[in-house]
Each structure stands twice: as structure tokens, then as C-alpha cells.
Design a protein around this motif. Sequence first.
Motif, PDB file in Angstrom:
ATOM      1  N   GLU A  62       0.779  -1.283  -0.039  1.00  0.00           N
ATOM      2  CA  GLU A  62      -0.035   0.094   0.010  1.00  0.00           C
ATOM      3  C   GLU A  62       0.834   1.307   0.059  1.00  0.00           C
ATOM      4  OE1 GLU A  62      -2.784  -0.180   3.318  1.00  0.00           O
ATOM      5  OE2 GLU A  62      -3.482  -2.237   2.566  1.00  0.00           O
ATOM      6  N   PRO A  63       0.190   2.496  -0.421  1.00  0.00           N
ATOM      7  CA  PRO A  63       1.046   3.585  -0.250  1.00  0.00           C
ATOM      8  C   PRO A  63       1.742   3.997   0.900  1.00  0.00           C
ATOM      9  CG  PRO A  63      -0.888   4.025  -1.392  1.00  0.00           C
ATOM     10  CD  PRO A  63      -0.959   2.694  -0.813  1.00  0.00           C
ATOM     11  N   GLY A  64       2.956   4.334   0.829  1.00  0.00           N
ATOM     12  CA  GLY A  64       3.852   4.735   2.057  1.00  0.00           C
ATOM     13  C   GLY A  64       4.455   3.497   3.075  1.00  0.00           C
ATOM     14  N   TYR A  65       4.251   2.352   2.260  1.00  0.00           N
ATOM     15  CA  TYR A  65       4.903   1.159   3.114  1.00  0.00           C
ATOM     16  C   TYR A  65       6.230   1.015   2.670  1.00  0.00           C
ATOM     17  CZ  TYR A  65       0.826   0.334   5.845  1.00  0.00           C
ATOM     18  OH  TYR A  65      -0.187   0.128   6.855  1.00  0.00           O
ATOM     19  N   SER A  69       8.901  -1.607   7.041  1.00  0.00           N
ATOM     20  CA  SER A  69       7.797  -1.222   7.821  1.00  0.00           C
ATOM     21  C   SER A  69       6.759  -2.384   7.569  1.00  0.00           C
ATOM     22  CB  SER A  69       7.128   0.078   7.354  1.00  0.00           C
ATOM     23  OG  SER A  69       6.689  -0.169   6.013  1.00  0.00           O
ATOM     24  N   ILE A  70       6.830  -3.012   6.496  1.00  0.00           N
ATOM     25  CA  ILE A  70       5.659  -4.335   6.344  1.00  0.00           C
ATOM     26  C   ILE A  70       6.211  -5.413   7.265  1.00  0.00           C
ATOM     27  CG2 ILE A  70       4.881  -5.833   4.749  1.00  0.00           C
ATOM     28  CD1 ILE A  70       4.783  -3.799   2.541  1.00  0.00           C
ATOM     29  N   VAL A  71       7.622  -5.692   7.228  1.00  0.00           N
ATOM     30  CA  VAL A  71       8.244  -6.572   8.030  1.00  0.00           C
ATOM     31  C   VAL A  71       7.833  -6.480   9.584  1.00  0.00           C
ATOM     32  CG1 VAL A  71      10.082  -7.968   8.892  1.00  0.00           C
ATOM     33  CG2 VAL A  71       9.752  -7.478   6.420  1.00  0.00           C
ATOM     34  N   GLU A  72       7.982  -5.184   9.972  1.00  0.00           N
ATOM     35  CA  GLU A  72       7.626  -4.842  11.225  1.00  0.00           C
ATOM     36  C   GLU A  72       6.345  -4.944  11.571  1.00  0.00           C
ATOM     37  OE1 GLU A  72       9.357  -0.614  11.699  1.00  0.00           O
ATOM     38  OE2 GLU A  72      11.373  -1.413  12.332  1.00  0.00           O
ATOM     39  N   HIS A 101      12.510  -0.921  -5.323  1.00  0.00           N
ATOM     40  CA  HIS A 101      11.645  -1.055  -6.529  1.00  0.00           C
ATOM     41  C   HIS A 101      10.386  -1.686  -6.316  1.00  0.00           C
ATOM     42  CE1 HIS A 101      16.156  -1.021  -8.238  1.00  0.00           C
ATOM     43  NE2 HIS A 101      15.497   0.138  -8.499  1.00  0.00           N
ATOM     44  N   ILE A 102       9.955  -1.920  -4.979  1.00  0.00           N
ATOM     45  CA  ILE A 102       8.495  -2.454  -4.810  1.00  0.00           C
ATOM     46  C   ILE A 102       7.695  -1.213  -5.248  1.00  0.00           C
ATOM     47  CG2 ILE A 102       9.221  -3.851  -3.021  1.00  0.00           C
ATOM     48  CD1 ILE A 102       7.968  -1.921  -0.959  1.00  0.00           C
ATOM     49  N   GLN A 103       6.443  -1.945  -5.700  1.00  0.00           N
ATOM     50  CA  GLN A 103       5.533  -1.068  -6.448  1.00  0.00           C
ATOM     51  C   GLN A 103       4.214  -1.044  -5.655  1.00  0.00           C
ATOM     52  OE1 GLN A 103       5.113  -1.736 -10.475  1.00  0.00           O
ATOM     53  NE2 GLN A 103       7.314  -1.202 -11.057  1.00  0.00           N
ATOM     54  N   ILE A 104       3.379   0.166  -5.596  1.00  0.00           N
ATOM     55  CA  ILE A 104       2.198  -0.201  -4.765  1.00  0.00           C
ATOM     56  C   ILE A 104       0.987  -0.743  -5.532  1.00  0.00           C
ATOM     57  CG2 ILE A 104       0.308   1.296  -4.085  1.00  0.00           C
ATOM     58  CD1 ILE A 104       2.411   3.787  -4.170  1.00  0.00           C
ATOM     59  N   GLY A 105       0.294  -1.487  -4.993  1.00  0.00           N
ATOM     60  CA  GLY A 105      -0.610  -2.428  -5.504  1.00  0.00           C
ATOM     61  C   GLY A 105      -0.167  -3.993  -5.866  1.00  0.00           C
ATOM     62  N   GLN A 106       1.173  -4.016  -5.891  1.00  0.00           N
ATOM     63  CA  GLN A 106       1.728  -5.532  -6.344  1.00  0.00           C
ATOM     64  C   GLN A 106       1.775  -6.122  -4.999  1.00  0.00           C
ATOM     65  OE1 GLN A 106       2.434  -6.400  -9.506  1.00  0.00           O
ATOM     66  NE2 GLN A 106       1.370  -4.650 -10.007  1.00  0.00           N
TER      67      GLN A 106
END
Length: 115
Positions: A62-65, A69-72, A101-106
Motif C-alpha cells: 500500500e502507499p507509504g509502506y 515497515s511491512i516486516v515490522e 523497487h517495490i510497487q504500490i498494488g503489487q
Amino acid sequence: MKKLLILAFVIVTISSLYYDLTIGTLPGKNDQVAIADDIQPEKAGSNELLQDPIPFQEVIVEPGYTVLSIVEHLHTGPIPATIQEVIYDFKQLNNGTEPEHIQIGQSYYFPLYDS
């Protein structure tokens, strides 16, 4: 003569402070991390078949992640892995995709660690 000694003392003090703040003189965690960074890619390549599979969870970004932050968010409490380990495991799970290079929505696979 006194002014010359004071000027030399000021120059030595400033250069010492600069060195301590940028490079440091005390051994710490950063020294161990640098050693681990040098060893980790070789270790992974040499015994890749012997490693246990990394537990993971698929998450849609999602935007801003960020990866960290996701792993935490997936863990309760502190993560028992260094940032370098998290990045390395993320790349392994996602066919070498760089965390930048991660993309929002993927959707991507994020490593899970035991506490």
C-alpha cells in the motif's frame, strides 16, 4: 608562540571530533554488520541447497509502506534479524527484486522470523 599552540590544539581537536563522528574509534555493531555483509553472499551461494526455506507471508503493498515497515507490521515486538538479513531474505523470496523497487498494488513475499 602561544597563539600557534592554541591554533594547533584547535585543529587537532576539530579533526579528532570529525574523525570520531564520521568513522568512529570504538568497535561496535557496525563493525560486525560489515563483516556479516562481506560473508553473507558467499555463504548463501555455497550452501543454497542446504538452507531451510524461509517462512513468508504474501502482502499487497500500500502507499507509504516499505519492506522494513511491512516486516515490522507482520511481527509483534522486535524483529530477531538485522536489516541486512531482512533485505537479503526479501530478495531471495522475490527473485532478486530490490526493496527500493517495490510497487504500490503489487504483491510480494515478506520474510517471517521466530521471536
